[in-house]
Design a protein around this motif. Structure first.
Motif, PDB file in Angstrom:
ATOM      1  N   ARG A 180       0.860  -1.173   0.000  1.00  0.00           N
ATOM      2  CA  ARG A 180       0.000   0.000   0.000  1.00  0.00           C
ATOM      3  C   ARG A 180       0.900   1.227   0.000  1.00  0.00           C
ATOM      4  O   ARG A 180       1.697   1.418   0.921  1.00  0.00           O
ATOM      5  CB  ARG A 180      -0.914   0.040   1.213  1.00  0.00           C
ATOM      6  N   THR A 239       1.001   5.248  -0.041  1.00  0.00           N
ATOM      7  CA  THR A 239       0.219   6.444   0.254  1.00  0.00           C
ATOM      8  C   THR A 239       1.068   7.661  -0.084  1.00  0.00           C
ATOM      9  O   THR A 239       2.149   7.840   0.489  1.00  0.00           O
ATOM     10  CB  THR A 239      -0.194   6.478   1.736  1.00  0.00           C
ATOM     11  N   VAL A 280      -3.702   6.968  -2.965  1.00  0.00           N
ATOM     12  CA  VAL A 280      -3.507   5.730  -2.221  1.00  0.00           C
ATOM     13  C   VAL A 280      -3.672   4.605  -3.233  1.00  0.00           C
ATOM     14  O   VAL A 280      -4.696   4.522  -3.909  1.00  0.00           O
ATOM     15  CB  VAL A 280      -4.516   5.561  -1.067  1.00  0.00           C
ATOM     16  N   PRO A 333      -4.460  12.225   2.025  1.00  0.00           N
ATOM     17  CA  PRO A 333      -3.535  11.744   0.998  1.00  0.00           C
ATOM     18  C   PRO A 333      -3.978  12.230  -0.386  1.00  0.00           C
ATOM     19  O   PRO A 333      -5.165  12.493  -0.605  1.00  0.00           O
ATOM     20  CB  PRO A 333      -3.653  10.227   1.077  1.00  0.00           C
ATOM     21  N   GLU A 391       1.370  11.621  -0.002  1.00  0.00           N
ATOM     22  CA  GLU A 391       0.829  12.751   0.743  1.00  0.00           C
ATOM     23  C   GLU A 391       1.431  14.045   0.230  1.00  0.00           C
ATOM     24  O   GLU A 391       2.528  14.054  -0.327  1.00  0.00           O
ATOM     25  CB  GLU A 391       1.085  12.585   2.236  1.00  0.00           C
TER      26      GLU A 391
END
Length: 150
Positions: free
Chosen positions: A127, A129, A141, A138, A131
């Motif tokens: 995963r 993410t 994702v 976020p 940002e």
């Protein structure tokens, strides 16, 4: 950067957060170049004057531009030594919860979800993410799937 000495060591990290990339600034030239490459010239991306009057107060990066930064950002976070190759296999889920305004800084974090042996190598699911500096949500994702061949 975290360096794993082979697949077995990577497997031991399943369920952990591997760290963060460096910050990357998304500039208008990068957005314009992506628009040229993909044919997506929507004004919210490429027309700073019109975009200044729009819902985001300026141009924003394409969602798929943000997604395309994932490999570059992830390579800053970890690598696995002892491989013949690694290839992208796909993505299980992608979301863009927030926009990336021009001149924003973004970075990625990686959580290793699984490492599964298969016929052509080991399937790695993570995963990622992405940002935005100063953002409250976020900007991307994605659950990435790669195949690593020892």
């Amino acid at each position: 950067m975290k360096v794993f000495q082979g697949i077995e060591e990577l497997q031991q990290a399943v369920g952990t957060h591997l760290g963060y990339s460096d910050w990357h600034t998304v500039i208008q030239h990068q957005i314009d170049t992506f628009a040229e490459a993909t044919g997506d010239h929507q004004w919210i991306h490429v027309d700073p004057e019109k975009a200044a009057e729009g819902p985001f107060g300026g141009t924003i990066a394409h969602g798929y531009l943000t997604l395309s930064l994932v490999p570059m950002l992830v390579w800053q976070i970890y690598q696995v030594d002892g491989l013949t190759m690694g290839v992208n296999y796909g993505a299980n889920k992608v979301r863009f919860p927030a926009p990336v305004p021009v001149d924003s800084k973004v970075r990625a974090g990686v959580e290793l979800l699984s490492v599964t042996p298969g016929a052509g190598g080991h399937q790695v699911t993570a995963r990622v993410t992405v940002e935005r500096e100063g953002g409250d949500k976020p900007v991307c994702v994605v659950e990435t799937v790669s195949v690593l061949v020892p």
